[in-house]
Design a protein around this motif. Structure first.
Motif, short mmCIF file in Angstrom:
data_model
loop_
_atom_site.label_atom_id
_atom_site.label_comp_id
_atom_site.label_asym_id
_atom_site.label_seq_id
_atom_site.Cartn_x
_atom_site.Cartn_y
_atom_site.Cartn_z
N ILE A 129 -22.50 154.52 33.34
CA ILE A 129 -20.79 154.86 33.34
C ILE A 129 -20.46 155.75 31.67
O ILE A 129 -19.92 156.83 31.96
N PRO A 130 -21.49 155.36 30.91
CA PRO A 130 -21.10 156.27 29.53
C PRO A 130 -21.59 157.64 29.54
O PRO A 130 -21.33 158.57 28.96
N ARG A 131 -22.46 157.95 30.93
CA ARG A 131 -22.98 159.40 31.12
C ARG A 131 -22.34 160.38 31.87
O ARG A 131 -22.41 161.41 32.33
N LEU A 132 -21.25 159.50 32.66
CA LEU A 132 -20.62 160.45 33.98
C LEU A 132 -19.98 161.66 33.40
O LEU A 132 -20.27 162.53 34.09
N LYS A 133 -19.28 161.67 32.26
CA LYS A 133 -18.56 162.69 31.81
C LYS A 133 -19.40 163.83 31.56
O LYS A 133 -19.22 164.90 32.20
N ILE A 171 -17.02 164.99 34.76
CA ILE A 171 -15.74 164.30 34.99
C ILE A 171 -14.84 164.04 33.76
O ILE A 171 -15.31 163.68 32.71
N GLU A 172 -13.49 164.16 34.03
CA GLU A 172 -12.98 163.88 32.80
C GLU A 172 -12.25 162.38 33.31
O GLU A 172 -12.53 161.64 32.31
N THR A 173 -11.44 162.23 34.14
CA THR A 173 -11.12 160.97 34.33
C THR A 173 -11.09 160.63 35.89
O THR A 173 -11.06 161.75 36.63
N PHE A 174 -11.23 159.36 36.38
CA PHE A 174 -11.13 159.21 37.86
C PHE A 174 -9.62 158.68 38.34
O PHE A 174 -8.84 158.18 37.57
N TYR A 220 -17.97 143.28 37.14
CA TYR A 220 -16.49 143.89 37.40
C TYR A 220 -15.83 144.09 35.98
O TYR A 220 -15.23 145.06 35.69
N LEU A 221 -15.64 142.97 35.07
CA LEU A 221 -14.93 142.95 33.99
C LEU A 221 -15.73 143.70 32.87
O LEU A 221 -15.09 144.82 32.44
N PRO A 222 -17.07 143.60 32.73
CA PRO A 222 -17.74 144.35 31.41
C PRO A 222 -17.61 145.90 31.82
O PRO A 222 -17.33 146.72 31.04
N ASP A 223 -17.58 146.22 32.98
CA ASP A 223 -17.84 147.72 33.54
C ASP A 223 -16.19 148.17 33.53
O ASP A 223 -16.06 149.17 33.02
N THR A 224 -15.32 147.45 33.68
CA THR A 224 -13.67 147.83 33.71
C THR A 224 -13.66 148.33 32.06
O THR A 224 -12.90 149.30 31.67
N LYS A 225 -14.08 147.26 31.11
CA LYS A 225 -13.87 147.57 29.71
C LYS A 225 -14.70 148.80 29.30
O LYS A 225 -14.23 149.43 28.78
N LEU A 226 -15.88 148.91 29.84
CA LEU A 226 -16.68 149.99 29.47
C LEU A 226 -15.91 151.27 29.88
O LEU A 226 -15.94 152.27 29.43
N LEU A 227 -15.27 151.62 31.31
CA LEU A 227 -14.74 152.61 31.77
C LEU A 227 -13.52 153.01 30.67
O LEU A 227 -13.25 153.97 30.36
#
Ligand SMILES: O=C(NCCCCCn1ccnc1)c1cc(-c2ccc(F)cc2)cc(O)c1O
Ligand SMILES: [Mg+2]
Length: 214
Positions: free
Chosen positions: A123-127, A132-135, A147-154
């Motif tokens: 996730i931290p590397r996608l931009k 990618i700017e935003t999804f 689900y929760l930790p990755d949502t906070k990371l996003l």
């Protein structure tokens, strides 16, 4: 050394679906998993809810967390506009190998980028890696405790914008209690539950659609 369930799903696709026809791939997997052996695809009932959200959002940038055999990957990508792209993250390399074959059979390789690895690392590397700017839409269907930790990371990585829609599978079964509590009580989200059933069963399940408000 027999075959694995994903290998049997791929065989059912190659036997019963038409190359280049995503709908026939979706139907072949649903028929196999309903009548021959259960598998953890989002399935036809919840799949119709996914279709309606995709049609409403009309996303050009989609992130899927959890590919498995690419059932939802193909289902979502088949509804996207010509220039839209879907990135799907899969941790399990055996699943990823099958998913690539299913995506190819559906003829959707140009729309879908399958990335193998851990969501927390990618996730931290996608931009940077994918420009990618935003999804516009994120489909959560991976480990339920991620689900929760990755949502906070996003959020932290600036991959959400006001209006980004998060659509989460399995919020009842197996369940994602901490995630549900977060999106339903946070001022930063407008959340709505879509009651349904666990794929190919009569067990209760549902999808949670949460709009990021910024
Ligand atoms: O665990 C699930 N999915 C994640 C699979 C591994 C993801 C790996 N990965 C990918 C990216 N990062 C990590 C799942 C489980 C069930 C289920 C329901 C009832 C039951 F009795 C048994 C199972 C139903 C689903 O619809 C599911 O999605
Ligand atoms: Mg699921």
């Amino acid at each position: 050394t027999g075959s694995t369930r994903p290998q049997r799903i791929l065989r059912a696709v190659q036997k019963n679906a038409t190359r280049g026809d995503p709908c026939s791939v979706v139907k072949a997997i649903d028929d196999y998993c309903r009548h021959k052996e259960w598998a953890m695809n989002v399935g036809d009932e919840k799949g119709c809810i996914v279709d309606s959200v995709v049609s409403e959002v009309k996303p050009t940038a989609v992130l899927e967390l959890g590919t498995y055999c690419a059932y939802s990957t193909v289902r979502i990508a088949s509804l996207l506009s010509p220039n839209a792209k879907l990135i799907t993250l899969e941790f399990n390399s055996d699943y990823a190998a099958i998913a690539r074959e299913v995506i190819a059979w559906a003829g959707l390789q140009d729309k879908i980028q399958l990335v193998e690895g851990a969501s927390g690392e990618w996730i931290p590397r996608l931009k940077e890696e994918f420009g990618i700017e935003t999804f516009d839409l994120i489909f959560l269907d991976h480990w339920k405790d991620r689900y929760l930790p990755d949502t906070k990371l996003l959020e932290k990585c600036g991959l959400l914008r006001p209006g980004t829609v998060l659509l989460a599978d399995n919020v009842i079964c197996p369940g994602t209690p901490d995630y549900l509590d977060y999106v339903r009580n946070s001022q930063q989200y407008k959340s709505k539950f879509f009651k349904s059933h666990l794929e190919y069963t009569q067990e209760e399940d549902g999808l949670e659609k949460s709009v990021f408000l910024g």
